[in-house]
Design an enzyme around this catalytic site. Structure first.
Site, PDB file in Angstrom:
ATOM      1  CG  ASN A 222     -15.327  54.170 -23.468  1.00 39.80           C
ATOM      2  OD1 ASN A 222     -16.367  54.817 -23.399  1.00 39.80           O
ATOM      3  ND2 ASN A 222     -14.800  53.806 -24.617  1.00 39.80           N
ATOM      4  CD  GLU A 303     -19.148  55.156 -28.660  1.00 36.49           C
ATOM      5  OE1 GLU A 303     -19.059  55.092 -29.887  1.00 36.49           O
ATOM      6  OE2 GLU A 303     -18.181  55.359 -27.926  1.00 36.49           O
ATOM      7  CG  ASP A 377     -16.501  59.188 -33.568  1.00 38.00           C
ATOM      8  OD1 ASP A 377     -15.799  59.976 -32.915  1.00 38.00           O
ATOM      9  OD2 ASP A 377     -16.537  57.958 -33.359  1.00 38.00           O
ATOM     10  CD  GLU A 405     -11.770  56.318 -33.437  1.00 44.65           C
ATOM     11  OE1 GLU A 405     -11.706  57.272 -32.652  1.00 44.65           O
ATOM     12  OE2 GLU A 405     -12.721  55.514 -33.452  1.00 44.65           O
TER      13      GLU A 405
HETATM   14  C1  GCV Z   1     -13.507  56.413 -26.195  1.00 42.41           C
HETATM   15  C2  GCV Z   1     -15.589  56.774 -30.985  1.00 42.41           C
HETATM   16  C3  GCV Z   1     -14.413  55.867 -30.764  1.00 42.41           C
HETATM   17  C4  GCV Z   1     -14.439  55.266 -29.383  1.00 42.41           C
HETATM   18  C5  GCV Z   1     -14.498  56.421 -28.373  1.00 42.41           C
HETATM   19  C6  GCV Z   1     -15.727  57.251 -28.654  1.00 42.41           C
HETATM   20  C7  GCV Z   1     -15.816  58.440 -27.742  1.00 42.41           C
HETATM   21  O1  GCV Z   1     -16.770  56.041 -31.044  1.00 42.41           O
HETATM   22  O2  GCV Z   1     -14.397  54.876 -31.739  1.00 42.41           O
HETATM   23  O3  GCV Z   1     -13.288  54.503 -29.203  1.00 42.41           O
HETATM   24  O4  GCV Z   1     -14.509  55.938 -27.058  1.00 42.41           O
HETATM   25  O5  GCV Z   1     -15.664  57.723 -29.973  1.00 42.41           O
HETATM   26  O6  GCV Z   1     -15.369  59.498 -28.161  1.00 42.41           O
HETATM   27  O7  GCV Z   1     -16.300  58.318 -26.642  1.00 42.41           O
END
Ligand code: GCV
Length: 714
Positions: A222, A303, A377, A405
């Site tokens: 991001n 996203e 994910d 995560e």
């Molecule tokens: C970096 C998931 C995570 C996000 C992450 C995303 C991705 O949705 O919760 O934090 O963003 O994956 O891999 O791009």
């Protein structure tokens, strides 16, 4: 003279006696004791290693440091072989190695050979490679043999990595926050860079080189376009300087809309000539600043991130734009397949495949598509991503998540090796039986030379790097599997335990057993039988199976478990979303049929009634309760086991692990209780006999909030 050098080396490299705070990772180099030590000293009486080039210098320094620690004193440096000499280098750097005429041809750039030889009439050990970096990897391997108590008498080791780009992905923001980071803040002190190069950066590079990692993406996918401005490129260049001797290249996550944000253009359309020129100029500027820059990692149209689809263009158009800019400099684009569009698909698990398979063969030669191990994910368990095997004309990179995560953050002891092994060994059947994911990744299945694996780093500013001592094992295991995707996770754990804690065989066996079952335990207490995506919203901490509503259903839990009074599970067969059809026919048949679907994926692919008979003979509801409970019991067992090891581990690390296991037990219990309370409310079924009811009401669990849980996205 030789004595003076030996003394000096010994004095310089004897490790300071300090508390075990985990900083040294698996590179502790504590003294070997007993007969083994005498045997090693015989075979390591001197070191013949140059230091004319930076990589040679760090290789020599590591051997002096490592052998000095392991053997009590570093071996003297010498120019010529003698009995017990360890001779390190390449045919170019070492006349002794050149004279041996070793077969190094097939070892490539990174491979090495470690062999017991007779050199000028002396029994010696050579660590030889084609390039200096191979010799560094060989040196770490040699040290590992001593660290894990193996014989170095008759060595004949040949190793070359099976994967070319072995990369860490840091989800580190420029403000120091780490998205999904549970080990403190970012280790990159952007504000003080480039002038202050913290010593930790070199230790980071050493640790990575020791497991063969050869690239690092410094910033979050991001991405902030600022990282591509001259000020930040200078900072990245300083890091690249530190990492270079260790064979580690720097990469950056590129924001697709950077031409607008920092370039002053009105568009980022990949087919616009001005945009193309902007990226070409940017690449030139980057390579002027960082001559061995690795390339870009890109998250696009996912996203909320900008991407080529904003202009009606495809992912291939976007990737090729950057690939063309990097190509003259030898750079690579790692284009992520983790996409989900603004419109809700019928099944999020299908989206990456639907978007990317039609583009197979359209990407430039220097593009790799980076695919998460599963289609949703980084869940505690997912079937392998259907893209593996489905894009024969495109090199696919694996993306694993080292940071936990969805697996309990830093405080849950969950060794991820078995999870990754499970995925890598999964058979895609893309070219008949035996077409494993590992063979897709290492390029052998579809004959690709550009190959890669990425691991989302679990590294932060915490003294112990990874937020917990056991999470270091996940960093270690990732590196080892990136080097060789067919290694066994058990053997990796065994090495790691010996190097990190103790070489005592019974201690090692106990701890390895504990680690090997830990991931299955997490699956049990969080998401058994193929359930997935039931974590608390946004922070992903703790259970949230009740989550519904919000802007889109595929961000909720109820979308994924689909529990009703009648049954539970996501029907991905032909009668449902038909996601199974994205797999090769034998796999689709296996997953799509209730008779053959592996039970661990039951509710991933099927919606079944609560009284569905599982393999144990228990009805589904009872089996769920059983598994939730079994997961908590396993954690309780780990606590017991660890308590019994108090005398075998230094008090500092023992105490922290013990405290974290206590947290894990509490949280595992909450996962179990909250999940049972919620699903019981839906199934309306009584608990099977002998299983304790949740101590609180569902409302209680639903009311818990964790506003400052670490690692959230921003
Ligand atoms: C970096 C998931 C995570 C996000 C992450 C995303 C991705 O949705 O919760 O934090 O963003 O994956 O891999 O791009």
């Amino acid at each position: 003279m030789a004595l003076a050098i030996a003394w000096l080396a010994g004095a310089l490299y004897t490790p300071a006696a300090s508390a075990e705070d985990g900083y040294d990772l698996w590179l502790r180099y504590r003294p070997v004791e007993g007969v083994r030590a005498d045997a090693y000293r015989m075979r390591v009486s001197r070191l013949v290693a140059g230091d004319a080039m930076p990589t040679q210098a760090v290789t020599r320094a590591e051997l002096l440091r490592g052998l000095g620690g392991l053997l009590g004193a570093a071996p003297p440096l010498s120019e010529a072989a003698a009995d017990g000499a360890v001779v390190v280098g390449t045919p170019m750097s070492s006349p002794s190695i050149a004279r041996l005429g070793l077969e190094l041809g097939d070892l490539g750039r990174d491979g090495y050979l470690i062999r017991s030889v007779t050199l000028d009439g002396h029994a010696a050990t050579v660590i030889a490679a084609n390039e200096d970096i191979g010799a560094l990897y060989g040196a770490f391997h040699f040290l590992r043999l001593l660290q894990t108590g193996q014989s170095i008498e008759r060595l004949d080791v040949r190793e070359a990595p099976r994967v070319k780009l072995r990369v860490l992905n840091h989800w580190d923001n420029l403000d120091g926050h780490v998205e999904r980071g549970y080990a403190g803040a970012s280790i990159w002190d952007w504000h003080k860079l480039p002038d202050w190069r913290a010593p930790r950066y070199a230790d980071y590079a050493r640790a990575n080189a020791s497991i063969g990692i050869n690239g690092t993406v410094l910033n979050n996918v991001n991405a902030d376009a600022l990282v591509l401005t001259p000020m930040y490129l200078e900072k990245a260049a300083a890091l690249a300087d530190v990492f270079r001797p260790y064979g580690i290249r720097v990469y950056l996550s590129a924001r697709f809309s950077a031409p607008i944000e920092i370039g002053g253009l009105e568009t980022a359309d990949p087919l616009d000539p001005q945009v193309q020129r902007w990226w070409r100029d940017k690449a030139e500027e980057i390579y002027r600043t960082i001559p061995d820059f690795g390339g870009f990692l890109v998250k696009a149209n996912s996203e909320g991130q900008p991407g080529p689809q904003d202009y009606g263009r495809s992912h291939a158009d976007g990737a090729n734009l950057l690939a063309d800019a990097l190509a003259p400099h030898g750079g690579t684009v790692m284009w992520r397949a983790f996409v989900y569009s603004d419109e809700e698909p019928d099944d999020r698990a299908k989206q990456a495949y639907s978007e990317f398979v039609p583009l197979d063969g359209e990407f430039r030669d220097n593009v790799m598509v980076q695919v998460k191990n599963g289609a949703i994910d980084f869940q505690p368990r997912e079937p392998f991503h259907p893209l593996f095997g489905a894009m024969p004309d495109t090199p696919l990179m694996m993306e694993f998540q080292i940071t936990k995560e969805y697996l309990g953050f830093a405080t849950h002891l969950v060794y991820l090796g078995p999870m990754w092994e499970e995925v890598l060994r999964a058979d895609t059947h893309a070219r008949g039986e035996g077409s494993t994911v590992a063979k897709v990744i290492d390029g052998s299945l579809h004959d690709h030379r550009l190959t890669g694996m990425a691991g989302v780093a679990n590294i932060g500013s915490d003294r112990n790097w990874s937020g917990s001592h056991f999470d270091q094992a996940n960093w270690y295991a990732y590196g080892r599997l990136a080097w060789d995707p067919e290694l066994s996770s058990r053997s990796i754990a065994e090495q790691w335990v010996r190097m990190t804690f103790s070489g005592d065989d019974s201690f090692v066996a106990t701890v390895v057993d504990m680690m090997m079952g830990s991931r299955e335990a997490a699956v049990d207490y969080m998401t058994p039988l193929g359930l997935h995506h039931l974590m608390g919203s946004n922070h992903h901490y703790g259970p949230g199976p009740w989550l519904g509503g919000g802007p889109r259903t595929d961000w909720t839990s109820v979308y994924y478990h689909r529990a009703t009074r009648a049954g539970i599970g996501f029907d991905r067969t032909a009668s449902g979303s038909n996601a199974v059809a994205q797999y090769a026919p034998p796999v689709a048949r296996e997953f799509g049929d209730l008779e053959t679907v592996p039970e661990e994926f039951l509710l991933w692919f099927h919606h079944v009634p609560w009284d569905y008979r599982t393999q144990s003979g228990r009805p589904l509801w009872d089996e769920l309760v059983h598994r939730y409970t079994r997961g908590v019991d396993y954690v309780r067992g780990m606590r017991e086991t660890w308590r019994g090891l108090a005398g075998d581990v230094d008090p500092e690390r023992h105490a922290q692990v013990a405290a974290f296991l206590a947290i894990q037990e509490k949280e595992a219990q909450r996962w179990r209780d909250a999940s049972i309370a919620y699903f019981q409310g839906i199934s309306g079924l009584p608990l099977p006999e002998g299983y304790a009811p949740p101590p609180h009401s569902l409302e209680y669990y639903e009311s818990l909030e964790f506003p400052y849980a670490p690692g959230s996205g921003r």
